[in-house]
Design a protein around this motif. Structure first.
Motif, PDB file in Angstrom:
ATOM      1  N   MET A 122       4.859  -5.076   2.882  1.00 14.04           N
ATOM      2  CA  MET A 122       4.199  -6.220   3.448  1.00 14.04           C
ATOM      3  C   MET A 122       2.806  -5.897   2.814  1.00 14.04           C
ATOM      4  SD  MET A 122       3.105  -6.487   7.410  1.00 14.04           S
ATOM      5  CE  MET A 122       4.818  -6.923   8.087  1.00 14.04           C
ATOM      6  N   GLY A 123       2.319  -7.222   2.570  1.00  9.55           N
ATOM      7  CA  GLY A 123       0.998  -7.236   1.967  1.00  9.55           C
ATOM      8  C   GLY A 123      -0.021  -6.822   2.889  1.00  9.55           C
ATOM      9  N   ILE A 124      -1.328  -6.366   2.416  1.00 12.49           N
ATOM     10  CA  ILE A 124      -2.481  -6.318   3.223  1.00 12.49           C
ATOM     11  C   ILE A 124      -3.421  -7.357   2.958  1.00 12.49           C
ATOM     12  CG2 ILE A 124      -4.474  -4.785   3.352  1.00 12.49           C
ATOM     13  CD1 ILE A 124      -3.049  -2.505   2.078  1.00 12.49           C
ATOM     14  N   ARG A 125      -3.620  -8.027   4.051  1.00 11.66           N
ATOM     15  CA  ARG A 125      -4.230  -9.628   4.226  1.00 11.66           C
ATOM     16  C   ARG A 125      -5.510  -9.328   4.777  1.00 11.66           C
ATOM     17  NH1 ARG A 125      -1.853 -14.366   3.354  1.00 11.66           N
ATOM     18  NH2 ARG A 125      -3.112 -16.406   4.260  1.00 11.66           N
ATOM     19  N   LEU A 149     -12.607  -0.161   6.912  1.00 10.19           N
ATOM     20  CA  LEU A 149     -11.149  -0.361   6.931  1.00 10.19           C
ATOM     21  C   LEU A 149     -10.731  -1.092   5.616  1.00 10.19           C
ATOM     22  CD1 LEU A 149      -8.504  -0.452   8.201  1.00 10.19           C
ATOM     23  CD2 LEU A 149      -9.133  -2.478   9.545  1.00 10.19           C
ATOM     24  N   LEU A 150     -11.573  -2.074   5.159  1.00  8.46           N
ATOM     25  CA  LEU A 150     -11.072  -2.706   4.011  1.00  8.46           C
ATOM     26  C   LEU A 150     -11.205  -1.679   2.895  1.00  8.46           C
ATOM     27  CD1 LEU A 150     -13.474  -5.867   3.817  1.00  8.46           C
ATOM     28  CD2 LEU A 150     -11.233  -5.717   4.730  1.00  8.46           C
ATOM     29  N   THR A 151     -12.042  -0.797   2.771  1.00 12.74           N
ATOM     30  CA  THR A 151     -11.938   0.312   1.585  1.00 12.74           C
ATOM     31  C   THR A 151     -10.863   1.172   1.905  1.00 12.74           C
ATOM     32  OG1 THR A 151     -14.389   0.294   1.752  1.00 12.74           O
ATOM     33  CG2 THR A 151     -13.486   2.070   0.714  1.00 12.74           C
ATOM     34  N   ALA A 152     -10.513   1.604   3.050  1.00 13.26           N
ATOM     35  CA  ALA A 152      -9.452   2.382   3.210  1.00 13.26           C
ATOM     36  C   ALA A 152      -8.007   1.883   2.896  1.00 13.26           C
ATOM     37  CB  ALA A 152      -9.171   2.740   4.809  1.00 13.26           C
ATOM     38  N   LEU A 153      -7.861   0.290   3.227  1.00 16.47           N
ATOM     39  CA  LEU A 153      -6.934  -0.194   2.655  1.00 16.47           C
ATOM     40  C   LEU A 153      -6.646  -0.209   1.187  1.00 16.47           C
ATOM     41  CD1 LEU A 153      -6.717  -3.067   5.710  1.00 16.47           C
ATOM     42  CD2 LEU A 153      -5.075  -0.916   5.480  1.00 16.47           C
ATOM     43  N   LEU A 154      -7.753  -0.572   0.623  1.00 15.48           N
ATOM     44  CA  LEU A 154      -7.779  -0.817  -0.703  1.00 15.48           C
ATOM     45  C   LEU A 154      -7.613   0.580  -1.480  1.00 15.48           C
ATOM     46  CD1 LEU A 154      -7.948  -2.972  -2.918  1.00 15.48           C
ATOM     47  CD2 LEU A 154     -10.145  -2.253  -3.137  1.00 15.48           C
ATOM     48  N   VAL A 205       0.343  -5.795  -6.657  1.00  9.66           N
ATOM     49  CA  VAL A 205      -0.087  -7.308  -6.927  1.00  9.66           C
ATOM     50  C   VAL A 205      -1.252  -7.649  -5.928  1.00  9.66           C
ATOM     51  CG1 VAL A 205       1.685  -7.802  -5.606  1.00  9.66           C
ATOM     52  CG2 VAL A 205       0.722  -9.579  -7.138  1.00  9.66           C
ATOM     53  N   ALA A 206      -2.092  -8.598  -6.095  1.00 13.76           N
ATOM     54  CA  ALA A 206      -3.015  -9.135  -5.241  1.00 13.76           C
ATOM     55  C   ALA A 206      -3.075 -10.670  -5.302  1.00 13.76           C
ATOM     56  CB  ALA A 206      -4.459  -8.607  -5.509  1.00 13.76           C
ATOM     57  N   GLU A 225      -5.092 -10.883  -0.347  1.00 14.44           N
ATOM     58  CA  GLU A 225      -4.183 -10.031   0.016  1.00 14.44           C
ATOM     59  C   GLU A 225      -3.831  -9.068  -0.965  1.00 14.44           C
ATOM     60  OE1 GLU A 225      -0.280 -11.542   1.278  1.00 14.44           O
ATOM     61  OE2 GLU A 225      -1.633 -13.241   1.356  1.00 14.44           O
ATOM     62  N   THR A 226      -3.250  -7.706  -0.594  1.00 13.41           N
ATOM     63  CA  THR A 226      -2.715  -7.020  -1.696  1.00 13.41           C
ATOM     64  C   THR A 226      -1.479  -6.291  -1.236  1.00 13.41           C
ATOM     65  OG1 THR A 226      -3.792  -5.018  -0.908  1.00 13.41           O
ATOM     66  CG2 THR A 226      -5.054  -6.248  -2.444  1.00 13.41           C
ATOM     67  N   ARG A 227      -0.661  -5.781  -2.336  1.00 15.97           N
ATOM     68  CA  ARG A 227       0.619  -5.229  -1.841  1.00 15.97           C
ATOM     69  C   ARG A 227       0.775  -4.306  -3.177  1.00 15.97           C
ATOM     70  NH1 ARG A 227       4.968  -8.625  -3.424  1.00 15.97           N
ATOM     71  NH2 ARG A 227       5.235  -7.143  -5.255  1.00 15.97           N
ATOM     72  N   PRO A 228       1.119  -2.945  -2.655  1.00 16.03           N
ATOM     73  CA  PRO A 228       1.256  -1.996  -3.872  1.00 16.03           C
ATOM     74  C   PRO A 228       2.886  -2.226  -4.512  1.00 16.03           C
ATOM     75  CG  PRO A 228       1.825  -1.125  -1.414  1.00 16.03           C
ATOM     76  CD  PRO A 228       1.285  -2.305  -1.355  1.00 16.03           C
ATOM     77  N   ALA A 229       3.331  -1.451  -5.562  1.00 17.41           N
ATOM     78  CA  ALA A 229       4.376  -1.793  -6.414  1.00 17.41           C
ATOM     79  C   ALA A 229       5.565  -1.681  -5.519  1.00 17.41           C
ATOM     80  CB  ALA A 229       4.305  -0.581  -7.419  1.00 17.41           C
ATOM     81  N   ALA A 230       6.487  -2.712  -5.799  1.00 13.01           N
ATOM     82  CA  ALA A 230       7.750  -2.549  -4.942  1.00 13.01           C
ATOM     83  C   ALA A 230       8.598  -1.471  -5.328  1.00 13.01           C
ATOM     84  CB  ALA A 230       8.233  -4.039  -5.521  1.00 13.01           C
TER      85      ALA A 230
END
Length: 302
Positions: free
Chosen positions: A1-4, A14-19, A238-239, A297-302
């Motif tokens: 799931m992506g981070i939106r 929180l933004l910094t922690a998620l990134l 990916v973002a 939004e971002t998502r780490p490598a699959a």
């Protein structure tokens, strides 16, 4: 799931922690964040910008005129080596029509090389949409030419190109071209990609390199669903930067709504992936977001 990230939103902490979680995923996937630091830090002040043109393979069946924007010092290339960005134009377009973005990337410390594709450019004698499938190979020809140019004694760019740190970017058909350069096993010197108002090609987006998608949510030429489908099947980190209610590219014009966010996000993405600038990665969400104008939004490598 992506981070939106949207307008209403989480705290800066929180933004910094998620990134940072996303960056950790990039490193674990073997992406740019895990690779050796570049030979020089990212520039802290903008450069003047110079422009030159040349043609790759001028006597071939597919000659490629190339426009290059570069960091300048007086009438010459600025001191040092600079990462390279290959930029691909869209259908019925030309490199110079994208200078609002490409010249600003050059000012930020990148050499930007933009080929004029033979059968999709504005004014092409034999225009063909289908020729887009040949353009990823054209892009690689330009990159190989730049590698040779860096070692060519007497050329103004010689010794100034960090040809081990290359990104590809493009708009519309150029976005599809960019995606098509990221096939399985592509050379490691291609470190990152930016797909603007585009999508994937067969066999593309298979490598671990970080990718950034930029798309208008009301795009009637390349629907946002096409860009989001490519985002979902990208294997590397990916973002996705969404331009709310926008069409096929007004946000690439300086002064138009969303341009500052697109410029800020793409520049920081390039600074992170090509210069290893972690601070640029940390501030990317705040550069990308503007209430009622963008989502990110971002998502780490699959």
């Amino acid at each position: 799931m992506g981070i939106r990230w949207r307008l209403a939103a989480p705290t800066t902490a929180l933004l910094t922690a998620l990134l940072m979680a996303w960056l950790a995923g990039c490193a674990a996937a073997g992406g740019t964040a895990a690779q050796p630091a570049p030979a020089r830090p990212a520039p802290q002040v903008p450069y003047a910008v110079g422009v030159r043109t040349f043609t790759v393979d001028p006597t071939s069946e597919r000659p490629l005129p190339v426009t290059v924007w570069y960091p300048a010092q007086g009438s010459r290339v600025a001191d040092g080596r600079f990462p390279v960005v290959l930029y691909s134009h869209g259908l019925s377009s030309l490199p110079e029509l994208h200078s609002g973005l490409t010249a600003r990337w050059a000012a930020a410390g990148f050499v930007v090389a933009a080929p004029t594709y033979p059968h999709t450019r504005r004014g092409a004698a034999r225009f063909s949409r289908a020729d887009v499938r040949h353009q990823p190979a054209d892009g690689w020809r330009v990159i190989r030419h730049l590698v040779r140019l860096d070692g060519r004694s007497g050329d103004p760019l010689a010794g100034h190109l960090d040809v081990q740190r290359v990104a590809a970017a493009g708009n519309s058909a150029g976005g599809f071209t960019t995606a098509g350069m990221f096939t399985a096993g592509h050379p490691k010197l291609l470190r990152a990609g930016i797909v603007i108002a585009g999508g994937g090609m067969a066999g593309s987006l298979a490598g671990p390199a970080p990718m950034l998608f930029v798309h208008g949510t009301a795009d009637s030429v390349v629907p946002v669903s096409v860009g989001r489908a490519a985002y979902r099947r990208t294997l590397g980190p990916v973002a996705f930067l969404g331009l709310l209610g926008q069409g096929h590219g007004d946000y690439l014009i300086p002064g138009r709504p969303g341009f500052a966010q697109v410029l800020g996000a793409t520049t920081d993405f390039l600074r992170w992936t090509l210069y290893g600038d972690r601070e640029a990665a940390r501030r990317l969400p705040t550069r990308a977001l503007l209430p009622t104008v963008t989502t990110f939004e971002t998502r780490p490598a699959a």
